[in-house]
Design a protein around this motif. Structure first.
Motif, PDB file in Angstrom:
ATOM      1  N   PRO A 228      -5.499   4.355  18.124  1.00  0.00           N
ATOM      2  CA  PRO A 228      -4.221   3.767  17.741  1.00  0.00           C
ATOM      3  C   PRO A 228      -3.144   4.841  17.672  1.00  0.00           C
ATOM      4  O   PRO A 228      -3.469   6.024  17.570  1.00  0.00           O
ATOM      5  CB  PRO A 228      -4.517   3.220  16.339  1.00  0.00           C
ATOM      6  N   PRO A 229      -1.856   4.437  17.679  1.00  0.00           N
ATOM      7  CA  PRO A 229      -0.799   5.440  17.528  1.00  0.00           C
ATOM      8  C   PRO A 229      -0.750   5.970  16.100  1.00  0.00           C
ATOM      9  O   PRO A 229      -1.215   5.300  15.177  1.00  0.00           O
ATOM     10  CB  PRO A 229       0.488   4.672  17.857  1.00  0.00           C
ATOM     11  N   PRO A 230      -0.193   7.162  15.888  1.00  0.00           N
ATOM     12  CA  PRO A 230      -0.032   7.677  14.531  1.00  0.00           C
ATOM     13  C   PRO A 230       0.981   6.845  13.757  1.00  0.00           C
ATOM     14  O   PRO A 230       1.791   6.130  14.361  1.00  0.00           O
ATOM     15  CB  PRO A 230       0.478   9.112  14.743  1.00  0.00           C
ATOM     16  N   PRO A 231       0.965   6.930  12.436  1.00  0.00           N
ATOM     17  CA  PRO A 231       1.877   6.083  11.656  1.00  0.00           C
ATOM     18  C   PRO A 231       3.312   6.575  11.777  1.00  0.00           C
ATOM     19  O   PRO A 231       3.558   7.785  11.712  1.00  0.00           O
ATOM     20  CB  PRO A 231       1.364   6.256  10.219  1.00  0.00           C
ATOM     21  N   PRO A 232       4.266   5.664  11.910  1.00  0.00           N
ATOM     22  CA  PRO A 232       5.664   6.095  11.855  1.00  0.00           C
ATOM     23  C   PRO A 232       5.989   6.586  10.444  1.00  0.00           C
ATOM     24  O   PRO A 232       5.382   6.137   9.472  1.00  0.00           O
ATOM     25  CB  PRO A 232       6.446   4.823  12.198  1.00  0.00           C
ATOM     26  N   ALA A 233       6.969   7.507  10.350  1.00  0.00           N
ATOM     27  CA  ALA A 233       7.290   8.107   9.048  1.00  0.00           C
ATOM     28  C   ALA A 233       7.627   7.055   8.005  1.00  0.00           C
ATOM     29  O   ALA A 233       7.265   7.178   6.828  1.00  0.00           O
ATOM     30  CB  ALA A 233       8.446   9.092   9.223  1.00  0.00           C
ATOM     31  N   ALA A 234       8.311   5.988   8.418  1.00  0.00           N
ATOM     32  CA  ALA A 234       8.748   4.975   7.450  1.00  0.00           C
ATOM     33  C   ALA A 234       7.575   4.231   6.817  1.00  0.00           C
ATOM     34  O   ALA A 234       7.713   3.621   5.746  1.00  0.00           O
ATOM     35  CB  ALA A 234       9.679   3.983   8.135  1.00  0.00           C
ATOM     36  N   LEU A 235       6.418   4.249   7.479  1.00  0.00           N
ATOM     37  CA  LEU A 235       5.261   3.537   6.931  1.00  0.00           C
ATOM     38  C   LEU A 235       4.622   4.306   5.767  1.00  0.00           C
ATOM     39  O   LEU A 235       4.014   3.708   4.869  1.00  0.00           O
ATOM     40  CB  LEU A 235       4.223   3.303   8.044  1.00  0.00           C
ATOM     41  N   LEU A 236       4.765   5.626   5.761  1.00  0.00           N
ATOM     42  CA  LEU A 236       4.020   6.443   4.786  1.00  0.00           C
ATOM     43  C   LEU A 236       4.387   6.116   3.338  1.00  0.00           C
ATOM     44  O   LEU A 236       3.489   5.946   2.504  1.00  0.00           O
ATOM     45  CB  LEU A 236       4.183   7.926   5.103  1.00  0.00           C
ATOM     46  N   PRO A 237       5.686   6.032   2.974  1.00  0.00           N
ATOM     47  CA  PRO A 237       5.984   5.669   1.582  1.00  0.00           C
ATOM     48  C   PRO A 237       5.500   4.276   1.218  1.00  0.00           C
ATOM     49  O   PRO A 237       5.086   4.042   0.069  1.00  0.00           O
ATOM     50  CB  PRO A 237       7.509   5.786   1.497  1.00  0.00           C
ATOM     51  N   ARG A 238       5.484   3.365   2.160  1.00  0.00           N
ATOM     52  CA  ARG A 238       4.992   2.013   1.853  1.00  0.00           C
ATOM     53  C   ARG A 238       3.488   2.042   1.565  1.00  0.00           C
ATOM     54  O   ARG A 238       2.993   1.366   0.660  1.00  0.00           O
ATOM     55  CB  ARG A 238       5.307   1.064   3.011  1.00  0.00           C
ATOM     56  N   LEU A 239       2.773   2.836   2.349  1.00  0.00           N
ATOM     57  CA  LEU A 239       1.326   2.942   2.102  1.00  0.00           C
ATOM     58  C   LEU A 239       1.067   3.626   0.763  1.00  0.00           C
ATOM     59  O   LEU A 239       0.173   3.225   0.003  1.00  0.00           O
ATOM     60  CB  LEU A 239       0.653   3.727   3.240  1.00  0.00           C
ATOM     61  N   HIS A 240       1.853   4.667   0.465  1.00  0.00           N
ATOM     62  CA  HIS A 240       1.681   5.372  -0.804  1.00  0.00           C
ATOM     63  C   HIS A 240       1.956   4.445  -1.984  1.00  0.00           C
ATOM     64  O   HIS A 240       1.191   4.407  -2.955  1.00  0.00           O
ATOM     65  CB  HIS A 240       2.582   6.606  -0.850  1.00  0.00           C
ATOM     66  N   THR A 241       3.041   3.684  -1.909  1.00  0.00           N
ATOM     67  CA  THR A 241       3.386   2.755  -2.994  1.00  0.00           C
ATOM     68  C   THR A 241       2.261   1.742  -3.209  1.00  0.00           C
ATOM     69  O   THR A 241       1.875   1.447  -4.348  1.00  0.00           O
ATOM     70  CB  THR A 241       4.704   2.019  -2.656  1.00  0.00           C
ATOM     71  N   ALA A 242       1.706   1.251  -2.117  1.00  0.00           N
ATOM     72  CA  ALA A 242       0.617   0.267  -2.222  1.00  0.00           C
ATOM     73  C   ALA A 242      -0.596   0.890  -2.902  1.00  0.00           C
ATOM     74  O   ALA A 242      -1.222   0.286  -3.792  1.00  0.00           O
ATOM     75  CB  ALA A 242       0.256  -0.244  -0.833  1.00  0.00           C
ATOM     76  N   ALA A 243      -0.927   2.119  -2.509  1.00  0.00           N
ATOM     77  CA  ALA A 243      -2.102   2.776  -3.087  1.00  0.00           C
ATOM     78  C   ALA A 243      -1.895   3.081  -4.569  1.00  0.00           C
ATOM     79  O   ALA A 243      -2.821   2.945  -5.379  1.00  0.00           O
ATOM     80  CB  ALA A 243      -2.398   4.065  -2.313  1.00  0.00           C
ATOM     81  N   ARG A 244      -0.678   3.468  -4.944  1.00  0.00           N
ATOM     82  CA  ARG A 244      -0.412   3.857  -6.330  1.00  0.00           C
ATOM     83  C   ARG A 244      -0.510   2.684  -7.300  1.00  0.00           C
ATOM     84  O   ARG A 244      -0.635   2.878  -8.503  1.00  0.00           O
ATOM     85  CB  ARG A 244       0.974   4.524  -6.429  1.00  0.00           C
ATOM     86  N   ARG A 245      -0.481   1.461  -6.781  1.00  0.00           N
ATOM     87  CA  ARG A 245      -0.652   0.312  -7.682  1.00  0.00           C
ATOM     88  C   ARG A 245      -2.026   0.359  -8.344  1.00  0.00           C
ATOM     89  O   ARG A 245      -2.235  -0.234  -9.401  1.00  0.00           O
ATOM     90  CB  ARG A 245      -0.513  -1.001  -6.904  1.00  0.00           C
ATOM     91  N   HIS A 246      -2.977   1.030  -7.690  1.00  0.00           N
ATOM     92  CA  HIS A 246      -4.353   1.004  -8.194  1.00  0.00           C
ATOM     93  C   HIS A 246      -4.941   2.383  -8.441  1.00  0.00           C
ATOM     94  O   HIS A 246      -6.054   2.486  -8.943  1.00  0.00           O
ATOM     95  CB  HIS A 246      -5.261   0.273  -7.191  1.00  0.00           C
ATOM     96  N   HIS A 247      -4.245   3.433  -8.032  1.00  0.00           N
ATOM     97  CA  HIS A 247      -4.858   4.767  -8.114  1.00  0.00           C
ATOM     98  C   HIS A 247      -3.858   5.746  -8.710  1.00  0.00           C
ATOM     99  O   HIS A 247      -2.699   5.793  -8.280  1.00  0.00           O
ATOM    100  CB  HIS A 247      -5.274   5.224  -6.697  1.00  0.00           C
ATOM    101  N   PRO A 248      -4.308   6.580  -9.674  1.00  0.00           N
ATOM    102  CA  PRO A 248      -3.351   7.456 -10.372  1.00  0.00           C
ATOM    103  C   PRO A 248      -2.919   8.678  -9.567  1.00  0.00           C
ATOM    104  O   PRO A 248      -1.909   9.290  -9.902  1.00  0.00           O
ATOM    105  CB  PRO A 248      -4.133   7.902 -11.624  1.00  0.00           C
ATOM    106  N   ASP A 249      -3.673   9.072  -8.556  1.00  0.00           N
ATOM    107  CA  ASP A 249      -3.357  10.329  -7.864  1.00  0.00           C
ATOM    108  C   ASP A 249      -3.514  10.125  -6.351  1.00  0.00           C
ATOM    109  O   ASP A 249      -4.612  10.280  -5.804  1.00  0.00           O
ATOM    110  CB  ASP A 249      -4.280  11.452  -8.366  1.00  0.00           C
ATOM    111  N   VAL A 250      -2.426   9.753  -5.705  1.00  0.00           N
ATOM    112  CA  VAL A 250      -2.438   9.504  -4.259  1.00  0.00           C
ATOM    113  C   VAL A 250      -1.489  10.500  -3.599  1.00  0.00           C
ATOM    114  O   VAL A 250      -0.338  10.639  -4.025  1.00  0.00           O
ATOM    115  CB  VAL A 250      -1.984   8.072  -3.921  1.00  0.00           C
ATOM    116  N   ARG A 251      -1.966  11.216  -2.597  1.00  0.00           N
ATOM    117  CA  ARG A 251      -1.155  12.232  -1.923  1.00  0.00           C
ATOM    118  C   ARG A 251      -1.143  11.946  -0.414  1.00  0.00           C
ATOM    119  O   ARG A 251      -2.120  11.438   0.128  1.00  0.00           O
ATOM    120  CB  ARG A 251      -1.735  13.630  -2.170  1.00  0.00           C
ATOM    121  N   VAL A 252      -0.064  12.331   0.228  1.00  0.00           N
ATOM    122  CA  VAL A 252       0.025  12.218   1.685  1.00  0.00           C
ATOM    123  C   VAL A 252       0.057  13.633   2.239  1.00  0.00           C
ATOM    124  O   VAL A 252       0.983  14.400   1.970  1.00  0.00           O
ATOM    125  CB  VAL A 252       1.279  11.433   2.106  1.00  0.00           C
ATOM    126  N   ILE A 253      -0.992  14.015   2.976  1.00  0.00           N
ATOM    127  CA  ILE A 253      -1.123  15.394   3.461  1.00  0.00           C
ATOM    128  C   ILE A 253      -1.503  15.357   4.946  1.00  0.00           C
ATOM    129  O   ILE A 253      -2.569  14.824   5.293  1.00  0.00           O
ATOM    130  CB  ILE A 253      -2.206  16.173   2.670  1.00  0.00           C
TER     131      ILE A 253
END
Ligand code: SF4
Length: 263
Positions: A228-253
């Motif tokens: 698949p193609p890599p994620p567009p930059a605009a998708l990364l904060p949306r994925l982070h926000t979704a993950a943070r609903r359930h997890h206290p420590d989510v990082r994008v590296i």
């Protein structure tokens, strides 16, 4: 002495792709100098895989001669674990140049006896032992647990890998690492096809089964034309926000070694 406690000299030989000195390019220890031992063979076929050369066993391994040197030796496969440990010791010169040895692949847990023997030998050199695994082989993971200091299991998102997430195997692996307090992080590669709903489920799963570990969302590095193609930059904060609903420590590296152009 049981076979499980055999010294490195009695351990089996193992198929090796390469041994080299570099900088950790993924996860919380990014930038740390480590010796990498990349074992051959993998039982998965992730669509985003950046090391397909690890699938077969090459006739010869590539073993870097010295930490600041481009030259490699090419010993025949499989390599006795004692020779592998000696190669690590030779690269860690002066002693302490590296913080850790990273045992990676392919899937290193296809070779648990060798991983265990190598881990014990590297610990004797004063190196921390870091295991990179797909997080889908809990039985072999249990075999090596006392010979490693930390592990980064993957969470294989179906949207990025192209096969169903192995939830049961991940659950068993994460629980083992959590019980031993050896989960450095869980790594989930994300692609353009990854959705917030999928990441939200993954984050809740990690928070339940391996709560001590940060969840690292790793943007897939572009491959020439391969889906698949890599994620567009605009998708990364949306994925982070979704993950943070359930997890206290989510990082994008991202993969820093690819940015630096080192192996
Ligand atoms: S587990 Fe790693 S080596 Fe194996 S196919 Fe997936 S990305 Fe490639």
């Amino acid at each position: 002495m049981s076979a499980g406690h055999a010294p490195p000299s009695a351990a089996p030989a193992v198929p090796v792709l390469e041994v080299f000195s570099s900088f950790q390019g993924e996860g919380p220890r990014v930038g740390e100098r480590q010796v990498f031992v990349r074992l051959a063979r993998c039982d998965l076929r992730c669509a985003f895989c950046d090391t397909p050369e690890s699938y077969p066993t090459p006739d010869r391994a590539r073993v870097q001669r010295a930490p600041d040197d481009d030259g490699d030796d090419a010993p025949p496969n499989p390599l006795p674990v004692a020779d592998l440990a000696a190669a690590v010791a030779r690269l860690d010169a002066p002693r302490g140049l590296h913080r850790a040895v990273s045992v990676t692949g392919g899937e290193p847990l296809l070779h648990p006896k060798a991983v265990r023997a190598l881990g014990l030998a590297c610990r004797a050199l004063g190196l921390r032992v870091h295991l990179e695994t797909g997080g889908h082989r809990p039985g072999p993971l249990e075999e090596v647990l006392d010979a490693i200091d930390e592990a980064t299991p993957d969470l294989k998102l179906a949207s990025a890998c192209g096969f169903p997430t192995p939830w049961d195997a991940h659950r068993a692996s994460y629980r083992l690492l959590e019980g031993a307090r050896k989960a450095l992080c869980v790594k989930a590669v994300v692609a353009a096809t990854t959705t917030p709903a999928e990441v939200e489920r993954a984050a809740a799963f990690c928070a339940e089964h391996v709560p001590s570990a940060p969840l690292v969302l790793q943007p897939m590095t572009a491959k020439d034309g391969a889906p698949p193609p890599p994620p567009p930059a605009a998708l990364l904060p949306r994925l982070h926000t979704a993950a943070r609903r359930h997890h206290p420590d989510v990082r994008v590296i991202p993969q820093a070694h690819k940015l630096m152009g080192v192996r």
